[in-house]
Design a protein around this motif. Structure first.
Motif, short mmCIF file in Angstrom:
data_model
loop_
_atom_site.label_atom_id
_atom_site.label_comp_id
_atom_site.label_asym_id
_atom_site.label_seq_id
_atom_site.Cartn_x
_atom_site.Cartn_y
_atom_site.Cartn_z
N VAL A 30 0.84 -1.21 0.00
CA VAL A 30 0.00 0.00 0.00
C VAL A 30 0.87 1.26 0.00
O VAL A 30 0.60 2.23 -0.73
CB VAL A 30 -0.95 -0.03 1.21
CG1 VAL A 30 -1.68 1.30 1.34
CG2 VAL A 30 -1.96 -1.17 1.06
N LEU A 31 1.92 1.26 0.81
CA LEU A 31 2.78 2.45 0.87
C LEU A 31 3.54 2.67 -0.43
O LEU A 31 3.81 3.82 -0.80
CB LEU A 31 3.77 2.31 2.03
CG LEU A 31 3.16 2.34 3.43
CD1 LEU A 31 4.24 2.18 4.49
CD2 LEU A 31 2.40 3.64 3.66
N HIS A 44 3.60 6.25 -2.36
CA HIS A 44 4.82 6.95 -2.73
C HIS A 44 4.82 7.30 -4.22
O HIS A 44 5.37 8.35 -4.60
CB HIS A 44 6.05 6.10 -2.40
CG HIS A 44 6.32 5.99 -0.93
ND1 HIS A 44 6.32 7.09 -0.09
CD2 HIS A 44 6.59 4.91 -0.13
CE1 HIS A 44 6.60 6.70 1.15
NE2 HIS A 44 6.75 5.38 1.15
N LYS A 45 4.24 6.44 -5.02
CA LYS A 45 4.24 6.70 -6.46
C LYS A 45 3.12 7.64 -6.88
O LYS A 45 3.27 8.40 -7.84
CB LYS A 45 4.10 5.37 -7.23
CG LYS A 45 5.34 4.49 -7.13
CD LYS A 45 5.20 3.23 -7.94
CE LYS A 45 6.50 2.43 -7.90
NZ LYS A 45 7.62 3.13 -8.56
N ALA A 60 -4.22 8.51 -1.65
CA ALA A 60 -4.31 8.43 -0.19
C ALA A 60 -5.76 8.46 0.29
O ALA A 60 -6.12 7.76 1.25
CB ALA A 60 -3.51 9.57 0.44
N GLY A 61 -6.60 9.26 -0.35
CA GLY A 61 -8.00 9.34 0.07
C GLY A 61 -8.70 7.99 -0.07
O GLY A 61 -9.42 7.55 0.84
N GLU A 117 1.60 4.99 9.61
CA GLU A 117 2.55 4.92 8.50
C GLU A 117 2.03 5.64 7.27
O GLU A 117 2.81 6.23 6.52
CB GLU A 117 2.84 3.45 8.18
CG GLU A 117 3.57 2.70 9.29
CD GLU A 117 4.08 1.35 8.82
OE1 GLU A 117 4.66 1.29 7.73
OE2 GLU A 117 3.89 0.36 9.56
N ILE A 118 0.74 5.60 7.04
CA ILE A 118 0.16 6.35 5.93
C ILE A 118 0.36 7.84 6.14
O ILE A 118 0.70 8.59 5.21
CB ILE A 118 -1.33 6.00 5.77
CG1 ILE A 118 -1.49 4.56 5.26
CG2 ILE A 118 -2.02 6.96 4.81
CD1 ILE A 118 -2.92 4.08 5.22
N VAL A 119 0.15 8.31 7.37
CA VAL A 119 0.36 9.73 7.67
C VAL A 119 1.82 10.12 7.42
O VAL A 119 2.10 11.20 6.89
CB VAL A 119 -0.05 10.02 9.13
CG1 VAL A 119 0.41 11.41 9.55
CG2 VAL A 119 -1.56 9.90 9.28
N ASP A 120 2.76 9.25 7.78
CA ASP A 120 4.18 9.55 7.53
C ASP A 120 4.48 9.69 6.05
O ASP A 120 5.42 10.40 5.66
CB ASP A 120 5.06 8.46 8.13
CG ASP A 120 5.04 8.47 9.64
OD1 ASP A 120 4.72 9.53 10.21
OD2 ASP A 120 5.34 7.42 10.25
N ALA A 121 3.70 9.01 5.20
CA ALA A 121 3.95 9.06 3.75
C ALA A 121 3.26 10.23 3.07
O ALA A 121 3.50 10.46 1.87
CB ALA A 121 3.49 7.75 3.10
N LEU A 122 2.41 10.99 3.78
CA LEU A 122 1.67 12.08 3.17
C LEU A 122 2.41 13.40 3.31
O LEU A 122 3.23 13.59 4.22
CB LEU A 122 0.28 12.21 3.82
CG LEU A 122 -0.65 10.99 3.72
CD1 LEU A 122 -1.96 11.29 4.45
CD2 LEU A 122 -0.91 10.62 2.28
N ASP A 123 2.10 14.31 2.41
CA ASP A 123 2.57 15.69 2.57
C ASP A 123 1.50 16.49 3.31
O ASP A 123 0.43 15.98 3.65
CB ASP A 123 2.91 16.31 1.23
CG ASP A 123 1.75 16.25 0.25
OD1 ASP A 123 0.63 15.91 0.67
OD2 ASP A 123 1.95 16.53 -0.94
#
Length: 493
Positions: A310-311, A315-316, A321-322, A349-355
């Motif tokens: 998923v991550l 990243h790509k 994310a939504g 972990e999803i939050v860490d991958a978001l801007d």
């Protein structure tokens, strides 16, 4: 007597700069500089040497054919010497296949050798899988003690999942990996068809973790070499994952089978190589295959690999994310505390991958769910939800976003005050007090306003509850009075 043989010595080449001869004698002179040729008196023609035999290849094919016999390794099978001989022959085949990859190879993997190898692979590897025990789960080696079985029973179950025929199977997998590495793509396409790939994928149902690990390496190596079959292999893996999800959701007896973790590891490596922008096929794999895997009760067995896949998509293409957050929240468990802890980890972990921009858009649903988990009666879930505030990335984006803290803090304030008042766990109350001190330091005025609003809402709710209780009392009194007035005593007969 045989035919007479006459030895003729070729004449010396003429001196001078004459035109180079192209006669058969000249060509033979080039072949034999010593100028000695053997002619038969009967035929009177040059006897060409026969084609050189290939004893190494013939011997290798014979050894491969002898390894097609499968042993059960049962106690009643009295052929230990033959089993040891097969193991020794598999070691010789492995050495020969590995040597063919080093130029100049001793034995080339030509058509006959590859055909014999594929036949030997099918005879040893492809078999019907036994049904799993009722208490088993997929990837039992990684599942831990989720079903609350005793430690001794878990050790016995793990030992029973190991195949007794692994000394032969492990050697066969080693030969398969070596053959894939030594062969070129054209040779593999000529011998490895889709039926072979489908049968290979079905072997992930094995209960032996050693076989699943070797199978993962072999299937991924084939994916790297067989470029025209990559789409078919991706569809096959997607179908296998969907079938597992449906069976696990419907509580099918075969729902425990399937090496989901190993298949997801292969998928994660494939997703890492996807080009940007993503194709619609790849987005569909995320939405229709990976996200539904969150709803099975065996999530703990493959959650690490699933989160990695998923991550990689996020990243790509961060715009997904939504859909990912919505898919995770839709499949949130009701009574499974272990899954709740795993999904809180995944949200973090999803939050860490978001801007910052994507976090601001998704902060409210994510934080509302985490705030609800903070008041869980399970202390592990409550503590894990509160520890989200220890994440520096989460705290930074929550406090620096425009209006983000004003939207997410009221839910957390309600959870914090409820825990301090009535949670049964002392540890949860201590962690809640620490989080409260942190939030009062980060946003002191906002926290006080949220606490005041919460107190006002509680007072209003208490007043409404008191009004309702008084109304019910009046209705009960009126009903009792009406019942007493209409109660007529019976006449004595």
């Amino acid at each position: 007597m045989g035919a007479e043989v006459e030895v003729v010595r070729a004449p010396a080449p003429p001196a001078g700069g004459k035109r180079r001869s192209t006669t058969l004698l000249h060509l033979l002179n080039l072949e034999k500089p010593a100028g000695v040729f053997v002619f038969t008196a009967a035929a009177g023609a040059v006897k060409l040497p026969p084609p050189s035999p290939e004893p190494e290849a013939e011997s290798l094919i014979d050894k491969i054919a002898s390894c097609c016999r499968v042993f059960t390794f049962a106690a009643s099978e009295h052929c230990a010497d033959e089993r040891d001989l097969k193991r020794a022959r598999l070691a010789e085949i492995l050495a020969a296949v590995r040597s063919s990859a080093k130029p100049p190879g001793l034995v080339l993997l030509d058509h006959r050798v590859m055909a014999a190898l594929v036949k030997m692979f099918a005879a040893n590897l492809f078999r019907a899988m036994p049904p799993p025990p009722p208490s088993a789960c997929p990837l039992s080696a990684e599942a831990g003690g989720a079903d609350a079985v005793g430690a001794e029973e878990q050790l016995q179950a793990g030992a029973s999942s190991l195949l007794p025929s692994w000394p032969h199977l492990g050697a066969v997998y080693d030969v398969l990996l070596a053959a894939v590495a030594a062969s070129d793509a054209k040779s593999l396409r000529a011998h490895v068809d889709r039926r072979f790939l489908t049968s290979l994928l079905a072997l992930f149902a094995s209960e032996d973790p050693r076989e699943r690990d070797r199978l993962k390496a072999a299937y991924h190596a084939l994916y790297s070499k067989l470029t025209p079959e990559r789409a078919f292999m991706r569809r096959s893996m997607a179908n296998a994952l969907l079938r597992f999800t449906d069976e696990a959701t419907s509580s099918s007896p075969s729902a425990c089978s399937g090496g989901v973790g190993e298949v997801l590891e292969i998928c994660g490596s494939i997703i890492n190589g996807f080009a940007v922008p993503l194709k619609e096929e790849h987005r569909g794999f995320l939405l229709r295959v990976l996200l539904p895997l969150h709803r099975t009760r065996w999530l703990h067995a493959y959650h690490r690999q699933l989160v990695y896949c998923v991550l990689q998509f996020l990243h790509k293409e961060p715009a997904l994310a939504g859909a990912v957050v919505q898919g995770v929240l839709r499949r949130w468990p009701v009574t499974n505390c272990q899954k709740e802890v795993l999904l809180i980890d995944e949200l973090e972990e999803i939050v860490d991958a978001l801007d910052q921009r994507h976090f601001d858009a998704l902060a409210l649903p994510i934080c509302n769910r985490i705030a609800r988990c903070a008041t869980s009666s399970c202390s592990q879930v409550a503590e894990r939800a509160l520890y989200v505030w220890n994440n520096e990335r989460f705290l930074e984006m929550a406090s620096s976003g425009e209006g983000t803290m004003e939207r997410i803090l009221p839910a957390f304030v309600a959870s914090i005050e409820a825990n301090l008042e009535q949670h049964w766990s002392k540890c949860v109350q201590q962690v809640t007090a620490s989080v409260k001190a942190l939030l009062q330091q980060v946003a002191p005025g906002l926290y006080d306003r949220c606490a005041a609003d919460l107190a006002a809402r509680r007072a209003e709710a208490d007043a409404e509850a008191a009004v309702r209780a008084a109304r019910w009392r009046r209705l009960e009194l009126a009903a009792a009075a009406n019942s007493s007035s209409t109660d007529v005593p019976r006449a004595e007969g």
